[in-house]
Design a protein around this motif. Structure first.
Motif, PDB file in Angstrom:
ATOM      1  N   ARG A   1     -10.387 -30.623 -45.838  1.00 24.81           N
ATOM      2  CA  ARG A   1     -11.186 -31.912 -45.312  1.00 24.81           C
ATOM      3  C   ARG A   1     -11.263 -31.868 -43.740  1.00 24.81           C
ATOM      4  NH1 ARG A   1      -7.400 -35.939 -48.724  1.00 24.81           N
ATOM      5  NH2 ARG A   1      -6.135 -34.860 -47.247  1.00 24.81           N
ATOM      6  N   ILE A   2     -12.247 -32.625 -43.285  1.00 24.65           N
ATOM      7  CA  ILE A   2     -12.384 -33.025 -41.930  1.00 24.65           C
ATOM      8  C   ILE A   2     -12.203 -34.413 -41.871  1.00 24.65           C
ATOM      9  CG2 ILE A   2     -13.085 -30.582 -40.974  1.00 24.65           C
ATOM     10  CD1 ILE A   2     -16.088 -32.384 -40.999  1.00 24.65           C
ATOM     11  N   LEU A   3     -11.896 -35.046 -40.775  1.00 28.27           N
ATOM     12  CA  LEU A   3     -11.880 -36.235 -40.779  1.00 28.27           C
ATOM     13  C   LEU A   3     -12.942 -36.871 -39.660  1.00 28.27           C
ATOM     14  CD1 LEU A   3     -10.518 -39.506 -41.129  1.00 28.27           C
ATOM     15  CD2 LEU A   3      -9.036 -38.778 -39.037  1.00 28.27           C
ATOM     16  N   ILE A   4     -13.761 -37.876 -40.057  1.00 30.23           N
ATOM     17  CA  ILE A   4     -14.916 -38.438 -39.354  1.00 30.23           C
ATOM     18  C   ILE A   4     -14.590 -39.736 -38.912  1.00 30.23           C
ATOM     19  CG2 ILE A   4     -17.369 -38.526 -38.943  1.00 30.23           C
ATOM     20  CD1 ILE A   4     -16.782 -35.653 -39.122  1.00 30.23           C
ATOM     21  N   ALA A   5     -14.758 -40.228 -37.549  1.00 25.44           N
ATOM     22  CA  ALA A   5     -14.419 -41.488 -37.444  1.00 25.44           C
ATOM     23  C   ALA A   5     -15.374 -42.323 -38.027  1.00 25.44           C
ATOM     24  CB  ALA A   5     -14.647 -41.736 -35.689  1.00 25.44           C
ATOM     25  N   GLU A   6     -14.681 -43.542 -38.659  1.00 21.20           N
ATOM     26  CA  GLU A   6     -15.346 -44.373 -39.298  1.00 21.20           C
ATOM     27  C   GLU A   6     -16.569 -44.748 -38.948  1.00 21.20           C
ATOM     28  OE1 GLU A   6     -16.918 -48.153 -41.271  1.00 21.20           O
ATOM     29  OE2 GLU A   6     -15.859 -47.875 -39.264  1.00 21.20           O
ATOM     30  N   ARG A   7     -16.392 -45.132 -37.430  1.00 18.80           N
ATOM     31  CA  ARG A   7     -17.645 -45.846 -36.836  1.00 18.80           C
ATOM     32  C   ARG A   7     -19.028 -44.726 -36.925  1.00 18.80           C
ATOM     33  NH1 ARG A   7     -14.523 -44.098 -33.067  1.00 18.80           N
ATOM     34  NH2 ARG A   7     -15.318 -42.425 -31.451  1.00 18.80           N
TER      35      ARG A   7
END
Length: 133
Positions: free
Chosen positions: A91-97
Motif C-alpha cells: 500500500r501507499i499512503l496518499i494525503a487525505e487532502r
C-alpha cells in the motif's frame, strides 16, 4: 544512467482495478505494478521502492499521477510532487487532502499504465471518459 535505461525499457502498461482508498488514505497497489516498480528501480524489496505522486484536480476527469521517474534535466515543478513509500502490504499512503479533492472518497479506482507514469482514476469517471467503439 543505468536507471534511465531500465526505466526507458520497462514501462508501465495495462489496466488494474482496485476497491479504492481505505479510510486512512492508503491504496493497495496491484502486484503486477509492484513487480514492474521493483524491476524499474532495480530493488529486491517493495519496501525500497520510491514513488512520487501529484494530484490533477483541474483535469476532467480528475486523477492522481504516480511516477518513479523525475529526470532532473526535465522542466518539472518538483514542489508539486509528494513522496509515497510502499509498505509491507503493498500500500501507499496518499494525503487525505489529495485523494478527497480528486474525488476518490470510497470509490473503486482504476490504475492506467502510461509509459513512465501510472494514472489513477475513479473507475466510474474513467469508464465514462473512454470513447465508445
Amino acid at each position: 544512467m543505468l536507471e534511465d535505461i531500465v526505466k526507458k525499457f520497462v514501462p508501465f502498461v495495462g489496466f488494474y482495478e482496485s476497491a479504492g482508498f481505505d479510510p486512512k488514505g492508503r491504496i493497495s497497489l496491484p502486484k503486477p505494478l509492484v513487480d514492474i516498480l521493483k524491476r524499474r528501480q532495480m530493488v529486491q524489496s517493495k519496501n525500497n521502492v520510491e514513488l512520487f505522486y501529484k494530484p490533477f484536480m483541474q483535469e476532467d476527469p480528475r486523477y492522481l499521477e504516480l511516477t518513479d521517474y523525475l529526470p532532473m534535466d526535465a522542466d518539472i515543478d518538483f514542489r508539486r510532487y509528494r513522496l509515497a513509500k510502499i509498505d509491507d502490504n503493498s500500500r501507499i499512503l496518499i494525503a487525505e487532502r489529495d485523494f478527497s479533492r480528486v474525488g476518490f472518497n470510497g470509490a473503486p479506482i482504476t490504475f492506467v499504465g502510461s509509459g513512465n507514469r501510472v494514472l489513477i482514476y475513479k473507475s466510474q469517471d474513467y469508464q465514462e471518459d473512454q470513447p465508445t467503439l
